[in-house]
Design a protein around this motif. Structure first.
Motif, short mmCIF file in Angstrom:
data_model
loop_
_atom_site.label_atom_id
_atom_site.label_comp_id
_atom_site.label_asym_id
_atom_site.label_seq_id
_atom_site.Cartn_x
_atom_site.Cartn_y
_atom_site.Cartn_z
N GLN A 2 -3.61 -108.76 -16.57
CA GLN A 2 -4.38 -108.55 -15.11
C GLN A 2 -3.80 -107.43 -14.46
O GLN A 2 -2.38 -106.95 -14.72
N GLY A 162 -5.46 -114.08 -20.19
CA GLY A 162 -4.85 -112.72 -19.54
C GLY A 162 -3.50 -113.19 -20.57
O GLY A 162 -2.43 -112.67 -20.67
N GLU A 324 -11.99 -106.65 -21.77
CA GLU A 324 -11.49 -106.47 -20.56
C GLU A 324 -11.83 -105.69 -20.08
O GLU A 324 -12.51 -106.00 -18.43
N VAL A 327 -15.08 -107.24 -18.04
CA VAL A 327 -14.19 -108.59 -17.13
C VAL A 327 -13.88 -107.65 -15.09
O VAL A 327 -14.57 -108.37 -14.36
N SER A 328 -12.90 -106.73 -15.79
CA SER A 328 -12.53 -105.88 -15.15
C SER A 328 -13.50 -105.62 -13.69
O SER A 328 -13.78 -105.85 -12.53
N THR A 331 -15.74 -108.84 -12.29
CA THR A 331 -14.57 -109.97 -10.68
C THR A 331 -14.58 -108.84 -10.16
O THR A 331 -13.42 -109.47 -9.13
N ASN A 333 -11.40 -107.19 -10.26
CA ASN A 333 -10.20 -107.49 -10.14
C ASN A 333 -9.77 -108.56 -9.47
O ASN A 333 -8.60 -109.22 -9.14
N ASN A 335 -9.25 -111.77 -9.90
CA ASN A 335 -8.33 -112.60 -11.36
C ASN A 335 -9.06 -114.00 -11.23
O ASN A 335 -9.03 -114.80 -11.99
N ARG A 338 -11.44 -115.14 -13.73
CA ARG A 338 -11.55 -114.21 -14.63
C ARG A 338 -12.57 -114.68 -15.67
O ARG A 338 -13.20 -114.27 -16.84
N THR A 339 -11.73 -116.47 -15.62
CA THR A 339 -12.10 -117.47 -16.47
C THR A 339 -13.73 -117.09 -17.28
O THR A 339 -14.15 -116.92 -17.98
#
Ligand code: PFF
Length: 442
Positions: A2, A162, A324, A327-328, A331, A333, A335, A338-339
């Protein structure tokens, strides 16, 4: 990882990025590529490219990450005020998405071998480890799809929750253990009758074995093992603390990567000579040869089981960096998403990984350009998207960033070679990448 939970120390950062770099590339891909493209000649070119091209590019990616400190589909705009340059980040995103698609196929093979060896330990399967026939393992589409599904699932769970920092702690002892295991395998392999011919093949560069394809694939291999051009390393560096030492971190990762690649080669090639395999076996090389080496050891089954766990661990620390990155970027960033994003990305990766896995069974007759669907996915990523991403970043670094500002990011470990590095990145490396690229297209 994260955004908030930065790596507290340089060691933490080095462990995480070494985890991303060292994986299937060094242990599975390097030996099979070296086997196809001339052994010693390939090793020589790989070392050359890794030190002259890979190392400066890794330093560059770390510097960009440290400077920009945001996700990579935004970082180029943040650094240059040119929104369209975010396309370099998107290129990296696409690269890792496809990469994860075929990476999970091999991760799945490890899972399947682990299951076989576990059954053997429990007494449900009999006979030497060498009885696990590679062709049978990969020839069953359903089993391979389940194997890669498990691999993707494991990656997804780690990224979703995470818990990478836990993994990072684990890598403090898993990595050294992996080194020790590789050394044990190398020692066993070298002691086999007939080992010398394989050893000579790996260590003796013969000029007649240098081919244009070999040069291209050796460059692709150094990109692949160092995770370059995907912006994966930029993402990791963007999470690092200010104290992160760019030069030391990059150098240690490059050296560890070279060491693992060479050890993997030394573990496999002497055994190829001893067991009468052809070096040109292709992607199945490691999976065919290693069980036979463990068969020659006392407590071989137990050792092979532990080795496979370490191998899976190394593959997972790389695959989490692939997921990752997506995802980053998706999203941004945040969080709370994230899921959901990790779940959707994993499902999509699973879908594209199916044709890749079937390249070894029901779709093996589909051949075009670089070979099977699997080969083409690998070629597209390692030889096109990764070099393109790296080219974009060299141009941004050399022509759009302020040189003095860049210098300050090298931080506490003052970089005496800053000027030669800078000119290499600005003038030499873009030309090298463009030339290789054009030759490849021709
Ligand atoms: N370097 C990894 C390996 O050699 O297995 C593969 C990889 C991971 C490539 C992460 C790119 C990346 F962003």
């Amino acid at each position: 990882m994260q955004k908030q939970s930065q790596w507290k120390t340089s060691t933490g950062f080095i462990l995480a990025s070494a985890g991303s770099a060292i994986g299937l590339g060094a242990m599975w891909k390097f030996p099979y590529m070296a086997g196809i493209y001339g052994g010693g000649a390939f090793l020589f070119m790989f070392l050359l490219f890794t030190l002259i091209v890979g190392l400066p590019l890794l330093i560059m990616e770390f510097a960009i990450g440290k400077m920009g400190r945001t996700y990579t589909t935004k970082i180029y705009e943040k650094l240059t005020n040119k929104k369209w340059l975010n396309i370099i980040g998107w290129n990296g995103n696409l690269a890792v998405f496809i990469l994860f698609g075929f990476y999970s196929v091999i991760g799945g093979w490890i899972v399947i071998y682990l299951a076989h060896v576990f059954m053997q330990i429990l007494g449900f399967e009999q006979g030497p480890l060498g009885h696990i026939q590679f062709e049978q393992v990969i020839g069953n589409p359903w089993i391979t799809i389940v194997g890669q599904g498990v691999f993707i699932l494991l990656t997804m769970i780690i990224v979703m929750f995470g818990v990478e920092s836990g993994l990072e702690k684990a890598s403090k002892f898993m990595m050294p253990l992996l080194f020790i295991f590789l050394i044990i395998i190398v020692a066993k392999s070298l002691s086999l009758d007939g080992a010398m011919s394989g050893l000579k093949f790996l260590l003796q560069p013969r000029t007649e074995d240098i081919s244009m394809d070999g040069v291209l694939f050796a460059l692709g291999q150094s990109f692949f093992t160092l995770s370059l051009g995907t912006t994966g390393m930029i993402t990791y560096a963007s999470y690092a603390s200010k104290e992160m030492t760019i030069k030391t971190s990059a150098l240690s990762i490059v050296l560890m990567n070279i060491l693992v690649s060479v050890l993997a080669g030394l573990a496999i090639f002497p055994a190829i000579g001893a067991f009468g395999y052809e070096p040109t076996e292709g992607p199945g090389l490691l999976f065919k040869v290693l069980p036979q080496v463990f068969d020659e050891m006392a407590f071989g089954t137990g050792f092979y089981f532990i080795f496979l766990i370490l191998f899976l661990f190394a593959a997972l620390t790389s695959s989490i960096s692939l997921l990752e990155l997506n995802v980053s970027n998706f999203t941004k960033n945040d969080n709370s998403k994230r899921t959901k994003v990790a779940f959707i990305a994993s499902i999509l990766v699973f879908i594209i990984s199916i044709p890749a896995t079937l390249s070894f069974s029901s779709l093996s007759s589909i051949q075009f350009a670089a070979g099977t669907i699997f080969d083409n996915m690998d070629f597209l990523v390692s030889n096109i998207l990764m070099p393109l991403g790296a080219l974009g970043t060299t141009l941004v670094t050399g022509y759009l960033l302020d040189k003095q500002a860049l210098r300050t990011y090298f931080g506490p470990d003052r970089f005496k070679l800053f000027a030669p590095w800078y000119y290499l990145v600005k003038f030499v490396l873009p030309v090298v990448i463009i030339v290789v690229f054009i030759v490849q297209l021709i």
